[in-house]
Design a protein around this motif. Structure first.
Motif, PDB file in Angstrom:
ATOM      1  N   ASP A 110       0.842  -1.197   0.000  1.00 29.49           N
ATOM      2  CA  ASP A 110       0.000   0.000   0.000  1.00 29.49           C
ATOM      3  C   ASP A 110       0.881   1.252   0.000  1.00 29.49           C
ATOM      4  OD1 ASP A 110      -2.037   1.784   0.212  1.00 29.49           O
ATOM      5  OD2 ASP A 110      -2.460   1.374   2.343  1.00 29.49           O
ATOM      6  N   HIS A 162      25.742  11.891   1.917  1.00 26.78           N
ATOM      7  CA  HIS A 162      25.113  10.558   1.870  1.00 26.78           C
ATOM      8  C   HIS A 162      23.715  10.704   1.268  1.00 26.78           C
ATOM      9  CE1 HIS A 162      23.193   6.908   2.823  1.00 26.78           C
ATOM     10  NE2 HIS A 162      22.473   7.405   3.816  1.00 26.78           N
ATOM     11  N   TRP A 221       3.676   9.217  -3.349  1.00 28.26           N
ATOM     12  CA  TRP A 221       4.080   9.328  -1.934  1.00 28.26           C
ATOM     13  C   TRP A 221       5.604   9.243  -1.829  1.00 28.26           C
ATOM     14  CZ3 TRP A 221       6.885   7.592   2.084  1.00 28.26           C
ATOM     15  CH2 TRP A 221       6.524   8.022   3.367  1.00 28.26           C
ATOM     16  N   VAL A 280      10.748   1.154   1.204  1.00 28.91           N
ATOM     17  CA  VAL A 280      10.750   1.891  -0.068  1.00 28.91           C
ATOM     18  C   VAL A 280      11.982   2.800  -0.206  1.00 28.91           C
ATOM     19  CG1 VAL A 280       8.222   1.882  -0.107  1.00 28.91           C
ATOM     20  CG2 VAL A 280       9.407   3.886   0.816  1.00 28.91           C
ATOM     21  N   LEU A 281      12.727   2.975   0.892  1.00 24.67           N
ATOM     22  CA  LEU A 281      13.787   3.991   0.910  1.00 24.67           C
ATOM     23  C   LEU A 281      15.142   3.498   0.408  1.00 24.67           C
ATOM     24  CD1 LEU A 281      13.118   5.463   4.489  1.00 24.67           C
ATOM     25  CD2 LEU A 281      12.261   6.338   2.308  1.00 24.67           C
ATOM     26  N   PHE A 282      15.371   2.177   0.428  1.00 29.46           N
ATOM     27  CA  PHE A 282      16.740   1.676   0.275  1.00 29.46           C
ATOM     28  C   PHE A 282      16.954   0.893  -1.010  1.00 29.46           C
ATOM     29  CE2 PHE A 282      15.984   2.411   4.739  1.00 29.46           C
ATOM     30  CZ  PHE A 282      17.155   3.026   5.165  1.00 29.46           C
ATOM     31  N   SER A 317       2.588   4.459  -3.097  1.00 30.71           N
ATOM     32  CA  SER A 317       2.398   5.016  -4.440  1.00 30.71           C
ATOM     33  C   SER A 317       3.669   5.740  -4.870  1.00 30.71           C
ATOM     34  CB  SER A 317       1.227   6.004  -4.444  1.00 30.71           C
ATOM     35  OG  SER A 317       1.568   7.123  -3.633  1.00 30.71           O
ATOM     36  N   ARG A 367       6.125  -0.469   4.967  1.00 26.92           N
ATOM     37  CA  ARG A 367       6.214   0.470   3.845  1.00 26.92           C
ATOM     38  C   ARG A 367       6.953   1.751   4.229  1.00 26.92           C
ATOM     39  NH1 ARG A 367       0.200   3.261   3.361  1.00 26.92           N
ATOM     40  NH2 ARG A 367       0.139   3.988   5.517  1.00 26.92           N
ATOM     41  N   ALA A 409      20.522   9.908   1.325  1.00 22.50           N
ATOM     42  CA  ALA A 409      19.431   9.317   2.106  1.00 22.50           C
ATOM     43  C   ALA A 409      18.094   9.667   1.490  1.00 22.50           C
ATOM     44  CB  ALA A 409      19.485   9.793   3.541  1.00 22.50           C
ATOM     45  N   VAL A 436      15.444  11.118  12.453  1.00 23.67           N
ATOM     46  CA  VAL A 436      16.636  10.969  11.604  1.00 23.67           C
ATOM     47  C   VAL A 436      16.800  12.213  10.732  1.00 23.67           C
ATOM     48  CG1 VAL A 436      17.581   9.683   9.639  1.00 23.67           C
ATOM     49  CG2 VAL A 436      16.609   8.447  11.573  1.00 23.67           C
ATOM     50  N   PRO A 465      11.261  11.074  11.131  1.00 25.76           N
ATOM     51  CA  PRO A 465      11.398  12.512  11.400  1.00 25.76           C
ATOM     52  C   PRO A 465      12.613  12.829  12.291  1.00 25.76           C
ATOM     53  CG  PRO A 465       9.105  11.832  11.570  1.00 25.76           C
ATOM     54  CD  PRO A 465       9.901  10.579  11.395  1.00 25.76           C
TER      55      PRO A 465
HETATM   56  N1  ACO Z   1       3.590   4.910   1.253  1.00 27.51           N
HETATM   57  C1  ACO Z   1       2.456   5.527   1.629  1.00 27.51           C
HETATM   58  N2  ACO Z   1       2.268   5.982   2.871  1.00 27.51           N
HETATM   59  C2  ACO Z   1       3.264   5.816   3.764  1.00 27.51           C
HETATM   60  C3  ACO Z   1       4.452   5.176   3.437  1.00 27.51           C
HETATM   61  C4  ACO Z   1       4.605   4.712   2.119  1.00 27.51           C
HETATM   62  N3  ACO Z   1       5.718   4.106   1.679  1.00 27.51           N
HETATM   63  N4  ACO Z   1       5.251   5.166   4.534  1.00 27.51           N
HETATM   64  C5  ACO Z   1       4.577   5.769   5.520  1.00 27.51           C
HETATM   65  N5  ACO Z   1       3.370   6.151   5.059  1.00 27.51           N
HETATM   66  C6  ACO Z   1       2.328   6.843   5.791  1.00 27.51           C
HETATM   67  C7  ACO Z   1       2.413   6.622   7.267  1.00 27.51           C
HETATM   68  O1  ACO Z   1       1.779   5.417   7.626  1.00 27.51           O
HETATM   69  C8  ACO Z   1       1.678   7.843   7.816  1.00 27.51           C
HETATM   70  O2  ACO Z   1       0.292   7.612   7.691  1.00 27.51           O
HETATM   71  P1  ACO Z   1      -0.717   8.087   8.854  1.00 27.51           P
HETATM   72  O3  ACO Z   1      -0.551   9.589   8.932  1.00 27.51           O
HETATM   73  O4  ACO Z   1      -2.029   7.635   8.344  1.00 27.51           O
HETATM   74  O5  ACO Z   1      -0.239   7.386  10.098  1.00 27.51           O
HETATM   75  C9  ACO Z   1       2.032   8.929   6.806  1.00 27.51           C
HETATM   76  O6  ACO Z   1       2.493   8.251   5.610  1.00 27.51           O
HETATM   77  C10 ACO Z   1       3.105   9.879   7.284  1.00 27.51           C
HETATM   78  O7  ACO Z   1       4.165   9.100   7.804  1.00 27.51           O
HETATM   79  P2  ACO Z   1       5.462   9.789   8.327  1.00 27.51           P
HETATM   80  O8  ACO Z   1       6.472   8.741   8.734  1.00 27.51           O
HETATM   81  O9  ACO Z   1       5.111  10.873   9.309  1.00 27.51           O
HETATM   82  O10 ACO Z   1       5.957  10.462   6.993  1.00 27.51           O
HETATM   83  P3  ACO Z   1       7.009  11.606   6.825  1.00 27.51           P
HETATM   84  O11 ACO Z   1       6.343  12.717   6.097  1.00 27.51           O
HETATM   85  O12 ACO Z   1       7.780  11.887   8.060  1.00 27.51           O
HETATM   86  O13 ACO Z   1       8.003  10.922   5.798  1.00 27.51           O
HETATM   87  C11 ACO Z   1      10.142   9.838   5.732  1.00 27.51           C
HETATM   88  C12 ACO Z   1       8.675   9.719   6.147  1.00 27.51           C
HETATM   89  C13 ACO Z   1      10.212   9.961   4.213  1.00 27.51           C
HETATM   90  C14 ACO Z   1      10.864   8.556   6.128  1.00 27.51           C
HETATM   91  C15 ACO Z   1      10.727  11.071   6.416  1.00 27.51           C
HETATM   92  O14 ACO Z   1      10.533  11.024   7.794  1.00 27.51           O
HETATM   93  C16 ACO Z   1      12.147  11.228   6.151  1.00 27.51           C
HETATM   94  O15 ACO Z   1      12.536  11.625   5.070  1.00 27.51           O
HETATM   95  N6  ACO Z   1      13.015  10.923   7.144  1.00 27.51           N
HETATM   96  C17 ACO Z   1      14.409  10.898   6.972  1.00 27.51           C
HETATM   97  C18 ACO Z   1      14.825   9.522   7.168  1.00 27.51           C
HETATM   98  C19 ACO Z   1      15.575   8.950   6.046  1.00 27.51           C
HETATM   99  O16 ACO Z   1      15.800   9.474   4.989  1.00 27.51           O
HETATM  100  N7  ACO Z   1      16.049   7.750   6.323  1.00 27.51           N
HETATM  101  C20 ACO Z   1      16.885   7.065   5.450  1.00 27.51           C
HETATM  102  C21 ACO Z   1      17.753   6.191   6.243  1.00 27.51           C
HETATM  103  S1  ACO Z   1      18.640   7.044   7.421  1.00 27.51           S
HETATM  104  C22 ACO Z   1      20.040   7.522   6.814  1.00 27.51           C
HETATM  105  O17 ACO Z   1      20.442   7.095   5.776  1.00 27.51           O
HETATM  106  C23 ACO Z   1      20.825   8.480   7.581  1.00 27.51           C
END
Ligand code: ACO
Length: 319
Positions: free
Chosen positions: A28, A246, A33, A156-158, A30, A152, A248, A214, A212
């Motif tokens: 689930d 990096h 997203w 999806v990030l890696f 997109s 999810r 990310a 991180v 958030p």
């Molecule tokens: N697809 C659709 N919806 C999703 C997905 C997805 N893949 N993942 C989460 N959601 C939903 C959540 O369930 C949540 O829904 P809800 O509001 O109904 O509960 C909603 O989206 C928002 O979730 P958040 O986690 O608050 O989303 P946010 O806007 O913070 O984005 C993200 C998440 C992209 C991970 C962000 O926090 C971010 O960029 N963080 C940085 C972390 C990062 O880049 N990590 C990489 C590894 S760390 C490193 O390399 C240093």
């Protein structure tokens, strides 16, 4: 005075490309997203037989060829990885054997997404101390193996991949300055909190992340460590030709460049095509920008890592 210089680079990505739409068919999520939150369009995922050492081998062969050296000239191998083939021997030892060489030092370095920057700074110190003359420094990861494909919010990030450089002793720099840091009190915001014990996995073997937290941490420390590294070698932000943080997430990259006052054109971005390949992301981006002609001899490149631990660091390199 002995310094170290990057004399060659290489990288390798598994052939299997997984787009956001491919993921959206399995879970689930997109394309909209993923793209709007992270900038990621696709990632490469290793096939069953591919491992950190097999990806590292391909990247290393390309780096050795571009350096114009023989594999036998290498007397130090450092592989940055959090997804080693085995608990031991190290991926660096496996890589050494695959390269058909022996005798030099070889070890893995574990600093998660800061791993390559940590490894490059370490190899530079070995060379500057006169301990070694020619180092192969690699970032190689198969993060797809430690992802919870039912989560999810993380899977999806890696992506998977490897990048490598050859670093050789020289009478001029090269590596101009580096700074490495860690703060283990933030271990909980990004971790794989599991281990193997008595033949079983104990704890949780999958990557867990407070996204958030991180995000906030990464943007702050990437800004601070870039300024610290520049100050160590008397350079200014205007002297930097290219910024490679990096990879990310595009929003972290853009926020970092903005905080440093660097124009978007100086930012090298690969996260859109590769996803976050952890320790491999910086050498992958470096190799890509060298090969496409953006990074040229004499250019000053700021390489930056930030990742689990928490760890962070930067290396300023004159090519
Ligand atoms: N697809 C659709 N919806 C999703 C997905 C997805 N893949 N993942 C989460 N959601 C939903 C959540 O369930 C949540 O829904 P809800 O509001 O109904 O509960 C909603 O989206 C928002 O979730 P958040 O986690 O608050 O989303 P946010 O806007 O913070 O984005 C993200 C998440 C992209 C991970 C962000 O926090 C971010 O960029 N963080 C940085 C972390 C990062 O880049 N990590 C990489 C590894 S760390 C490193 O390399 C240093």
């Amino acid at each position: 005075m002995i310094y170290s210089r990057i004399i060659g680079s290489g990288s390798y990505l598994p052939r299997n490309v997984v787009t956001n739409d491919d993921l959206a068919r399995r879970m689930d999520t997109s394309d909209e997203w993923i793209r709007s939150r992270t900038g990621i369009r696709q990632r490469h995922i290793a096939e069953a037989g591919e491992t950190a050492s097999s990806l590292a081998l391909e990247a290393s062969k390309a780096a050795i060829a571009s350096a114009g050296i023989a594999a036998g000239d290498i007397d130090l191998i450092i592989v940055a990885t959090s997804t080693p083939d085995y608990i031991f021997p190290s991926t660096a030892c496996l890589l050494q054997a695959k390269l058909g060489i022996k005798g030099g030092a070889a070890f893995d370095l574990q600093a998660v997404c800061s791993g390559f920057v940590y490894a490059l700074a370490t190899a530079d110190l070995y060379i500057r101390a006169g301990q070694n003359r020619c180092a192969l420094v690699v970032g190689a990861e198969v993060f797809s193996r430690i992802l919870d494909w039912n989560d999810r919010g993380t899977c999806v990030l890696f992506g998977d991949g490897a990048g490598a450089v050859v670093l050789r002793a020289d009478d001029k720099p090269g590596i101009m300055a580096s700074a490495l840091h860690a703060d283990g009190s933030h271990a909980g915001i990004l971790s794989v909190p599991g281990s193997v014990c008595g033949g079983k996995v104990t704890g949780d073997p999958f990557l867990r992340m407070d996204g958030p937290a991180v995000f906030k941490f990464a943007v702050r420390v990437l800004d601070e460590v870039a300024r610290e590294t520049l100050a160590k070698c008397g350079q200014r932000i205007e002297d930097v030709d290219w910024l490679i943080p990096h990879q990310a997430n595009l929003r972290i990259l853009e926020s970092t460049a903005k905080r440093l006052g660097l124009p978007h054109e100086k930012l090298i971005v690969t996260v859109d095509r590769h996803g976050n390949t952890s320790a491999a992301s910086v050498p992958l981006a470096l190799d890509l920008a060298i090969r496409d002609g953006r990074i040229k001899p004499g250019h000053k490149v700021m390489l930056q890592g930030v990742g689990g631990g928490f760890t962070w660091g930067a290396v300023l390199v004159q090519m």
